[in-house]
Enzyme design. Sequence first.
Site, PDB file in Angstrom:
ATOM      1  N   LYS A  98      38.122  42.248  35.240  1.00 52.74           N
ATOM      2  CA  LYS A  98      38.176  43.456  34.428  1.00 52.74           C
ATOM      3  C   LYS A  98      37.380  43.262  33.137  1.00 52.74           C
ATOM      4  O   LYS A  98      37.347  42.167  32.574  1.00 52.74           O
ATOM      5  CB  LYS A  98      39.630  43.823  34.136  1.00 52.74           C
TER       6      LYS A  98
ATOM      7  N   GLU B 265      47.832  41.043  47.724  1.00 56.13           N
ATOM      8  CA  GLU B 265      48.798  40.780  46.652  1.00 56.13           C
ATOM      9  C   GLU B 265      49.746  41.953  46.457  1.00 56.13           C
ATOM     10  O   GLU B 265      49.437  43.094  46.821  1.00 56.13           O
ATOM     11  CB  GLU B 265      48.075  40.481  45.342  1.00 56.13           C
TER      12      GLU B 265
END
Length: 311
Positions: free
Chosen positions: A168, A35
């Site tokens: 996360k 990405e």
Amino acid sequence: MPHVPHTVRSTAVSPELSADVAAALADGRAVVALESTLLAHGLPAPRNRAAADELEAAVRAHGAVPATVAVLDGVPRVGLSPDELDRVCGAGLAKLSVRDLGVAVGLRRDGATTVAATAALAAAAGVVVFATGGLGGVHRGARESWDVSADLAALAGTGIVVVCSGVKSILDVAATLEVLETGSVPVLGYRTDSFPGFYRRDSGHPVPWRVDDPAQVAAVWRAHRGLGSAAGLVLAQPVPAADELDGALHDRLLADGLALLAERGITGKDVTPALLEHFHAGSGGASLATNLALVKANAELAARVAVELSR
């Protein structure tokens, strides 16, 4: 006379492949998508440009061809030249999820692709393995805000293996795993029984299934697709133990970061960049080292899985 609606013709937009990515796909060789949001919005300059080269080198060192994904001049690109990587790592690129791709293409804009957008463009190009840092997920307080990353919906309908280090810790991990289950997205722990928490090796939640080598990953993926599923697959690998962020430091930064978001009213796609910057500044750069270590490890594992799938 009754109104007769005009038919609007659509023109298919195919990603433009770099020469080495096109050649590898034509030959049936391993390719790994990477990405660009990590480079444009997740890492500070000039470290982001060095990281771009390090990640691509890690993929090549394990036998696969890297394909960093972005939209430049309104053209979706799978595989970037050094000059194009320079542009991605410079300032000013928009952050593109799947919903934004058509806008960026139509307006001929530059943009870095999130997990969702990268997965969509990579799969459209025929790339089946993708390495990233962490998935987006369900944000804390989503019952009120409805803040759920498009990554989860994209994976439910995109046939690609995403190698990551979980999600996360700023997110609601339990809710994220539930949404992945609802989308019929298998979640595998790579040599772990615990779902990783990005900076931390253990988020406190188990993984549904464990695998211990790339051959097992390839066998699961082939069976998953062979049974007709259109969903992707999450392969969750913990950050290397030596690079894990200290637990007490992590917890302090997380609490302070969440308070900072509330104080400044930061929501939506601005949450992750703001918290990454907070962790970086508050840890004296330790979180950045952890981030880079886990992404590189994921790129290496993704290459090994891609090679196994290309056999």
